[in-house]
Every structure is written in C-alpha cells, then in structure tokens.
Design a protein around this motif. Structure first.
Motif, short mmCIF file in Angstrom:
data_model
loop_
_atom_site.label_atom_id
_atom_site.label_comp_id
_atom_site.label_asym_id
_atom_site.label_seq_id
_atom_site.Cartn_x
_atom_site.Cartn_y
_atom_site.Cartn_z
N LYS A 141 0.83 -1.21 0.00
CA LYS A 141 0.00 0.00 0.00
C LYS A 141 0.86 1.25 0.00
O LYS A 141 0.59 2.21 -0.72
CB LYS A 141 -0.93 0.02 1.22
CG LYS A 141 -2.08 -0.93 1.13
CD LYS A 141 -2.93 -0.78 2.36
CE LYS A 141 -4.10 -1.73 2.35
NZ LYS A 141 -4.94 -1.57 3.54
N LYS A 142 1.92 1.24 0.81
CA LYS A 142 2.82 2.39 0.88
C LYS A 142 3.49 2.63 -0.47
O LYS A 142 3.58 3.76 -0.94
CB LYS A 142 3.88 2.19 1.97
CG LYS A 142 3.33 2.28 3.37
CD LYS A 142 4.44 2.02 4.37
CE LYS A 142 3.93 2.05 5.80
NZ LYS A 142 5.00 1.77 6.77
N ALA A 176 0.97 3.91 -2.96
CA ALA A 176 0.63 5.30 -2.62
C ALA A 176 1.73 6.24 -3.09
O ALA A 176 1.45 7.31 -3.64
CB ALA A 176 0.39 5.44 -1.12
N TYR A 194 1.26 9.14 -5.83
CA TYR A 194 1.60 10.51 -5.45
C TYR A 194 2.58 11.12 -6.44
O TYR A 194 2.39 12.25 -6.90
CB TYR A 194 2.18 10.53 -4.03
CG TYR A 194 2.59 11.90 -3.59
CD1 TYR A 194 1.66 12.82 -3.16
CD2 TYR A 194 3.93 12.29 -3.63
CE1 TYR A 194 2.03 14.10 -2.78
CE2 TYR A 194 4.31 13.57 -3.25
CZ TYR A 194 3.36 14.46 -2.82
OH TYR A 194 3.73 15.72 -2.45
N LEU A 254 -2.67 11.23 -6.72
CA LEU A 254 -3.15 11.42 -5.36
C LEU A 254 -2.44 12.60 -4.72
O LEU A 254 -1.27 12.84 -4.98
CB LEU A 254 -2.88 10.18 -4.49
CG LEU A 254 -3.58 8.87 -4.85
CD1 LEU A 254 -3.14 7.76 -3.91
CD2 LEU A 254 -5.09 9.02 -4.83
N GLN A 289 -4.41 12.20 0.35
CA GLN A 289 -5.02 11.02 -0.25
C GLN A 289 -4.06 9.84 -0.25
O GLN A 289 -4.46 8.70 0.02
CB GLN A 289 -5.45 11.32 -1.69
CG GLN A 289 -6.61 12.27 -1.80
CD GLN A 289 -6.81 12.75 -3.23
OE1 GLN A 289 -5.87 12.85 -4.01
NE2 GLN A 289 -8.06 13.06 -3.55
N ALA A 290 -2.80 10.10 -0.53
CA ALA A 290 -1.80 9.03 -0.55
C ALA A 290 -1.62 8.44 0.85
O ALA A 290 -1.51 7.22 1.00
CB ALA A 290 -0.47 9.55 -1.09
N PHE A 292 -4.59 6.30 1.53
CA PHE A 292 -4.48 5.08 0.73
C PHE A 292 -3.54 4.08 1.41
O PHE A 292 -3.80 2.88 1.44
CB PHE A 292 -3.96 5.42 -0.66
CG PHE A 292 -3.86 4.24 -1.59
CD1 PHE A 292 -4.93 3.90 -2.40
CD2 PHE A 292 -2.71 3.48 -1.66
CE1 PHE A 292 -4.84 2.81 -3.27
CE2 PHE A 292 -2.62 2.38 -2.50
CZ PHE A 292 -3.69 2.04 -3.32
N ALA A 293 -2.45 4.59 1.99
CA ALA A 293 -1.45 3.74 2.65
C ALA A 293 -1.84 3.41 4.09
O ALA A 293 -1.12 2.67 4.76
CB ALA A 293 -0.10 4.43 2.63
#
Length: 64
Positions: free
Chosen positions: A6-7, A10, A14, A19, A23-24, A27-28
């Motif tokens: 996820k990181k 993201a 980004y 994002l 938002q990033a 998301f993460a």
C-alpha cells in the motif's frame, strides 16, 4: 495487499500526481506525517504547494 505494498503504491500514485499527499497517506493507511517521512526516506520531493498547506490548515482548524 500488504501494508508495504500500500505504501509503495501510494508513493507511485503521489509521484504521478494521481493522489494528493493526504489522499496518498489515507491510501497507505498511515498519518500524513508518517507518509511524508516515508517520502523523505526514499528521497522523494513533496509537491505540496503553499495553497495546499493553507487548505490543510483551514481543514484542521475546522476539525477542532
């Protein structure tokens, strides 16, 4: 998808401008400060503008 996946995703989104910083981070599943530190650790520059900062500050004040 793992937390690390996820990181990384993201960060990718980004960097591509898909994002925002907030938002990033969402998301993460991490706080904005932690996402910013992740960016720094990876040598990624923030595309945060003064307007973005002002908007975040206004939002934070409303949430108090």
């Amino acid at each position: 998808m793992t937390q690390e996946d996820k990181k990384e995703k993201a960060l990718e989104l980004y960097i591509k401008g898909k994002l925002s910083l907030e938002q990033a981070a969402k998301f993460a599943d991490i706080h904005i400060g932690e996402f910013y530190e992740l960016m720094r650790a990876k040598g990624i520059e923030s595309n945060l503008t003064l307007e973005d900062f002002d908007e975040s500050l206004k939002l934070a004040k409303r949430l108090k």
